[in-house]
Write an enzyme that holds these catalytic residues in place. Sequence first.
Site, PDB file in Angstrom:
ATOM      1  N   SER A 152      -2.937   6.166  -3.152  1.00 30.14           N
ATOM      2  CA  SER A 152      -1.326   6.465  -4.910  1.00 30.14           C
ATOM      3  C   SER A 152      -1.652   8.068  -4.633  1.00 30.14           C
ATOM      4  O   SER A 152      -2.480   8.561  -3.909  1.00 30.14           O
ATOM      5  CB  SER A 152      -2.277   6.467  -5.570  1.00 30.14           C
ATOM      6  OG  SER A 152      -1.301   6.720  -6.756  1.00 30.14           O
ATOM      7  N   TYR A 165      -8.287   5.308 -13.109  1.00 34.90           N
ATOM      8  CA  TYR A 165      -6.786   5.193 -12.070  1.00 34.90           C
ATOM      9  C   TYR A 165      -7.609   5.879 -11.054  1.00 34.90           C
ATOM     10  O   TYR A 165      -6.978   5.183  -9.247  1.00 34.90           O
ATOM     11  CB  TYR A 165      -6.021   4.887 -12.222  1.00 34.90           C
ATOM     12  CG  TYR A 165      -5.270   4.240 -11.046  1.00 34.90           C
ATOM     13  CD1 TYR A 165      -4.383   2.873 -10.930  1.00 34.90           C
ATOM     14  CD2 TYR A 165      -3.977   5.055 -10.752  1.00 34.90           C
ATOM     15  CE1 TYR A 165      -3.412   2.319 -10.204  1.00 34.90           C
ATOM     16  CE2 TYR A 165      -2.448   4.394  -9.912  1.00 34.90           C
ATOM     17  CZ  TYR A 165      -2.285   3.102  -9.560  1.00 34.90           C
ATOM     18  OH  TYR A 165      -1.874   2.636  -8.879  1.00 34.90           O
TER      19      TYR A 165
HETATM   20  P1  NAD Z   1       2.576  -4.745  -8.949  1.00 41.16           P
HETATM   21  O1  NAD Z   1       1.563  -5.300 -10.252  1.00 41.16           O
HETATM   22  O2  NAD Z   1       3.868  -5.357  -8.783  1.00 41.16           O
HETATM   23  O3  NAD Z   1       1.170  -5.969  -8.065  1.00 41.16           O
HETATM   24  C1  NAD Z   1       0.315  -6.434  -8.017  1.00 41.16           C
HETATM   25  C2  NAD Z   1       0.111  -7.173  -7.508  1.00 41.16           C
HETATM   26  O4  NAD Z   1      -1.810  -7.015  -6.741  1.00 41.16           O
HETATM   27  C3  NAD Z   1       0.091  -8.171  -8.537  1.00 41.16           C
HETATM   28  O5  NAD Z   1       0.989  -9.221  -7.313  1.00 41.16           O
HETATM   29  C4  NAD Z   1      -1.454  -9.262  -8.892  1.00 41.16           C
HETATM   30  O6  NAD Z   1      -0.684 -10.019  -8.638  1.00 41.16           O
HETATM   31  C5  NAD Z   1      -1.717  -8.811  -6.994  1.00 41.16           C
HETATM   32  N1  NAD Z   1      -3.167  -8.422  -8.023  1.00 41.16           N
HETATM   33  C6  NAD Z   1      -3.854  -7.485  -9.151  1.00 41.16           C
HETATM   34  N2  NAD Z   1      -4.891  -8.340  -8.963  1.00 41.16           N
HETATM   35  C7  NAD Z   1      -5.104  -9.127  -8.066  1.00 41.16           C
HETATM   36  C8  NAD Z   1      -6.536  -9.379  -7.105  1.00 41.16           C
HETATM   37  N3  NAD Z   1      -7.491  -8.890  -8.666  1.00 41.16           N
HETATM   38  N4  NAD Z   1      -6.296 -10.370  -6.597  1.00 41.16           N
HETATM   39  C9  NAD Z   1      -5.464 -10.315  -5.999  1.00 41.16           C
HETATM   40  N5  NAD Z   1      -4.252  -9.829  -6.123  1.00 41.16           N
HETATM   41  C10 NAD Z   1      -4.475  -8.994  -7.251  1.00 41.16           C
HETATM   42  O7  NAD Z   1       2.668  -3.075  -8.808  1.00 41.16           O
HETATM   43  P2  NAD Z   1       2.584  -2.406  -7.704  1.00 41.16           P
HETATM   44  O8  NAD Z   1       3.544  -1.696  -7.735  1.00 41.16           O
HETATM   45  O9  NAD Z   1       3.783  -3.064  -6.443  1.00 41.16           O
HETATM   46  O10 NAD Z   1       1.110  -1.749  -6.427  1.00 41.16           O
HETATM   47  C11 NAD Z   1       0.868  -1.986  -6.183  1.00 41.16           C
HETATM   48  C12 NAD Z   1      -0.318  -1.544  -4.973  1.00 41.16           C
HETATM   49  O11 NAD Z   1       0.623   0.283  -5.340  1.00 41.16           O
HETATM   50  C13 NAD Z   1      -1.159  -1.027  -5.852  1.00 41.16           C
HETATM   51  O12 NAD Z   1      -2.433  -1.064  -5.323  1.00 41.16           O
HETATM   52  C14 NAD Z   1      -0.970  -0.372  -7.039  1.00 41.16           C
HETATM   53  O13 NAD Z   1      -2.498   0.696  -7.476  1.00 41.16           O
HETATM   54  C15 NAD Z   1      -0.438   0.895  -5.774  1.00 41.16           C
HETATM   55  N6  NAD Z   1       1.021   1.901  -6.271  1.00 41.16           N
HETATM   56  C16 NAD Z   1       1.699   1.880  -7.001  1.00 41.16           C
HETATM   57  C17 NAD Z   1       2.437   2.789  -7.579  1.00 41.16           C
HETATM   58  C18 NAD Z   1       3.628   2.603  -8.064  1.00 41.16           C
HETATM   59  O14 NAD Z   1       4.267   3.239  -8.908  1.00 41.16           O
HETATM   60  N7  NAD Z   1       3.749   1.017  -8.619  1.00 41.16           N
HETATM   61  C19 NAD Z   1       2.242   3.859  -7.054  1.00 41.16           C
HETATM   62  C20 NAD Z   1       0.716   4.399  -6.651  1.00 41.16           C
HETATM   63  C21 NAD Z   1       0.042   3.303  -6.099  1.00 41.16           C
END
Ligand code: NAD
Length: 261
Positions: A152, A165
């Site tokens: 991130s 985080y």
């Molecule tokens: P999201 O919540 O839509 O998807 C995350 C997925 O991870 C979900 O499907 C959830 O069920 C799964 N998950 C959570 N814990 C788990 C576990 N213990 N085992 C297996 N699966 C698990 O979120 P997103 O926005 O698609 O995020 C995906 C990644 O991107 C994350 O690592 C998040 O930190 C990172 N991220 C997101 C953003 C944002 O703005 N959305 C920005 C920077 C980084």
Amino acid sequence: MVGKNKQQQDGYFEGKVVLVTGAAGGIGRATAIAFGRAGANVVVADLSVDGGHATAAMIVEAGGKALFVQTNVTRAPDVEALIDKTVSYFGRLDCAFNNAGIEEEHLLLADADEALFDRIMNVNVKGTWLCMKYEIRQMLKQGGGAIVNTASVAGLVGAPTQAIYAASKHAMVGMTKTAAAEYGRAGIRVNSVCPGVINTPMLARALERDPTREKKLRNLHPIGRFGEAADVANAALWLCSSQAAFVTGHQLMVDGGLTAI
Ligand code: NAD
């Protein structure tokens, strides 16, 4: 999709076996589908059974091959079984996108508690470490592979109200760089994507808690919009592709310029 890059158009990953964690929604789902469109055999891993099956079905409907494996990335037996199933079903593992992650934090550092610290570190740091551990063991047997971790911008700069985080994402960057150094000569490349604020269920949950943050968050990006999951998918596919053959230990910002200012 936001644009289509060459890898997605040309069946660039034809016959390759790709694992995507956190693939039941958001960035993971978009990336799994993009790999499927590009010809890969895709293993969809997530805690969520409904969402995981739905992603796999979308890949198959689009003409690709997919296998869903319910996985908790914080549990070593789950992750080991995930890699075993990948290899027994598709024969090998070429690329892995370690993307499962949680945020759940909207507190100043001194207001958070230990349970929250443990939860975030467990999924983001331990989960990524376990996935890399078993992926690398398999890739070593095959003579190479490519791994991309979803860090991130909070892995590169501070993130007020998200100290834990941010610590977890900085840790992922450290693991990415170290693994790149350890396994480069074995033919394994390891990189991270560092998204800005991306329009996914994670963002929707944050805005539900506090809708007043939307404008402020959007304005963090000089490009003037939130990112889309497909923006991150495009970067992940490029990092996994042979076009990035000399790129390893890199943190690719997909952030609309957020970290440029
Ligand atoms: P999201 O919540 O839509 O998807 C995350 C997925 O991870 C979900 O499907 C959830 O069920 C799964 N998950 C959570 N814990 C788990 C576990 N213990 N085992 C297996 N699966 C698990 O979120 P997103 O926005 O698609 O995020 C995906 C990644 O991107 C994350 O690592 C998040 O930190 C990172 N991220 C997101 C953003 C944002 O703005 N959305 C920005 C920077 C980084």
